[in-house]
Design a protein around this motif. Structure first.
Motif, PDB file in Angstrom:
ATOM      1  N   LEU A 104      -2.498  30.589 -79.450  1.00 17.84           N
ATOM      2  CA  LEU A 104      -1.620  29.843 -80.356  1.00 17.84           C
ATOM      3  C   LEU A 104      -0.680  28.899 -79.616  1.00 17.84           C
ATOM      4  O   LEU A 104      -0.756  27.685 -79.778  1.00 17.84           O
ATOM      5  CB  LEU A 104      -0.808  30.813 -81.217  1.00 17.84           C
ATOM      6  CG  LEU A 104       0.223  30.175 -82.159  1.00 17.84           C
ATOM      7  CD1 LEU A 104      -0.440  29.188 -83.114  1.00 17.84           C
ATOM      8  CD2 LEU A 104       1.002  31.240 -82.913  1.00 17.84           C
ATOM      9  N   MET A 107      -2.454  26.178 -77.521  1.00 14.17           N
ATOM     10  CA  MET A 107      -2.961  25.080 -78.349  1.00 14.17           C
ATOM     11  C   MET A 107      -1.817  24.158 -78.774  1.00 14.17           C
ATOM     12  O   MET A 107      -1.933  22.921 -78.761  1.00 14.17           O
ATOM     13  CB  MET A 107      -3.676  25.675 -79.568  1.00 14.17           C
ATOM     14  CG  MET A 107      -4.076  24.675 -80.641  1.00 14.17           C
ATOM     15  SD  MET A 107      -2.804  24.564 -81.934  1.00 14.17           S
ATOM     16  CE  MET A 107      -3.562  23.352 -83.030  1.00 14.17           C
ATOM     17  N   THR A 128      -9.948  21.485 -82.920  1.00  7.83           N
ATOM     18  CA  THR A 128      -9.567  22.794 -82.378  1.00  7.83           C
ATOM     19  C   THR A 128     -10.585  23.851 -82.781  1.00  7.83           C
ATOM     20  O   THR A 128     -10.980  23.933 -83.943  1.00  7.83           O
ATOM     21  CB  THR A 128      -8.175  23.206 -82.888  1.00  7.83           C
ATOM     22  OG1 THR A 128      -7.216  22.220 -82.487  1.00  7.83           O
ATOM     23  CG2 THR A 128      -7.770  24.560 -82.332  1.00  7.83           C
ATOM     24  N   THR A 130     -11.242  27.307 -83.910  1.00  8.04           N
ATOM     25  CA  THR A 130     -10.529  28.444 -84.494  1.00  8.04           C
ATOM     26  C   THR A 130     -11.478  29.640 -84.411  1.00  8.04           C
ATOM     27  O   THR A 130     -11.920  30.002 -83.346  1.00  8.04           O
ATOM     28  CB  THR A 130     -10.080  28.143 -85.936  1.00  8.04           C
ATOM     29  OG1 THR A 130     -11.221  27.856 -86.748  1.00  8.04           O
ATOM     30  CG2 THR A 130      -9.124  26.976 -85.965  1.00  8.04           C
ATOM     31  N   VAL A 151      -3.375  29.391 -85.985  1.00  9.01           N
ATOM     32  CA  VAL A 151      -3.967  28.142 -85.511  1.00  9.01           C
ATOM     33  C   VAL A 151      -4.549  27.357 -86.681  1.00  9.01           C
ATOM     34  O   VAL A 151      -4.372  26.131 -86.787  1.00  9.01           O
ATOM     35  CB  VAL A 151      -5.053  28.418 -84.442  1.00  9.01           C
ATOM     36  CG1 VAL A 151      -5.887  27.168 -84.181  1.00  9.01           C
ATOM     37  CG2 VAL A 151      -4.410  28.884 -83.146  1.00  9.01           C
TER      38      VAL A 151
END
Length: 266
Positions: A104, A107, A128, A130, A151
């Motif tokens: 988390l 990122m 991203t 996930t 996220v």
């Protein structure tokens, strides 16, 4: 020629993505914690390797600043990850901090560095990785579930927040992929039946798991997709089926469906 900045390129999905984009003619900035150990990506003339540890803000600052001073980056691909399996009550402080710091906060740290840059050029994409664990609660995911749901939430927030600046925000949602990604596991007495049933649900055929190269193809599609308003790209047969079932049943009925699947043989 377009340029992609990949976080977590040393193996699995990240490395497969770096190879594919390089073969498609992109300039690839491949980042990893130990670039001195990389021997495969160094064979590509259009792949440039940089050090990056998402848990170390000073390393992020130095690498991103250097890269953005040299290259016109079009896509940020956040792909670093850490996984664990544990009973919720058994999670250690160290494991929780490591998981949150990587999945988390890592990122977030990298993404923050790119937003002003993309705003200035009035374009760019933040993509991203996930997880299915960020779309449904899976048994024994512990803090990993919190990371991935968070996220997903951050990405959805940014999807709206960055739209006025010409910045696209997208997510890749894989399930179980055949990579070297390892989940740290603790002893979990009394969970044998749950683990067995969940494994059968997510991995009914261990010889037919999705390959990193297949995910990389989905990533390339997400990046080059002309549908600029689409955010979520689910990968893998089982993951797509479960994702679709949740859409069809709605949250409450889907939870009941999963519980019945997990509690069979009881």
């Amino acid at each position: 020629m377009s340029t992609i900045f990949i976080v977590g390129s040393s193996s699995g999905i990240g490395k497969a993505t770096a190879k594919l984009f390089a073969e498609k003619g992109w300039t690839v900035i491949a980042t990893m914690r130990s670039p001195e150990k990389e021997t495969e990506l160094t064979s590509y003339e259009n792949v440039f390797i940089y050090p990056l540890d998402v848990t170390k803000p000073e390393v992020i600052e130095n690498t991103v600043s250097e890269v953005l001073g040299k290259y016109d980056v079009d896509v940020l691909f956040n792909n670093a990850g850490y996984g664990m399996k544990s009973r919720f009550e058994d999670m250690t402080e160290e494991a929780m901090q490591r998981s949150l710091n990587t999945n988390l906060l890592g990122m977030i740290r990298v993404t923050q560095k790119f937003i002003p840059y993309f705003k200035a050029k009035k374009s760019g994409m933040i993509l991203t990785t996930t997880s299915l664990a960020g779309e449904m609660g899976l048994v024994l995911d512990g803090i990993y579930a919190a990371d991935k749901w968070a996220v997903t939430g951050v990405c959805e927030m940014l999807y709206h927040e960055l739209y006025p600046f010409g910045i696209q925000v997208k997510t890749i949602v894989p399930g179980v992929v055949k990579t070297g990604f390892k989940m740290e596991m603790s002893e979990m007495p009394g969970f044998d039946n749950l683990i067995k049933n969940q494994t059968e649900m997510l991995m009914p055929d261990m010889d037919d798991l999705e390959l990193p190269e297949e995910v990389a193809q989905d990533i390339y599609h997400a990046v080059t997709d002309k549908d600029s308003d689409r955010m979520c790209y689910v990968t893998g047969k089982i993951t797509k089926e479960l994702y679709q079932k949740r859409q069809e049943l709605g949250d409450e009925e889907f939870r009941k469906y999963i519980r019945s699947s997990l509690m069979k043989n009881k």
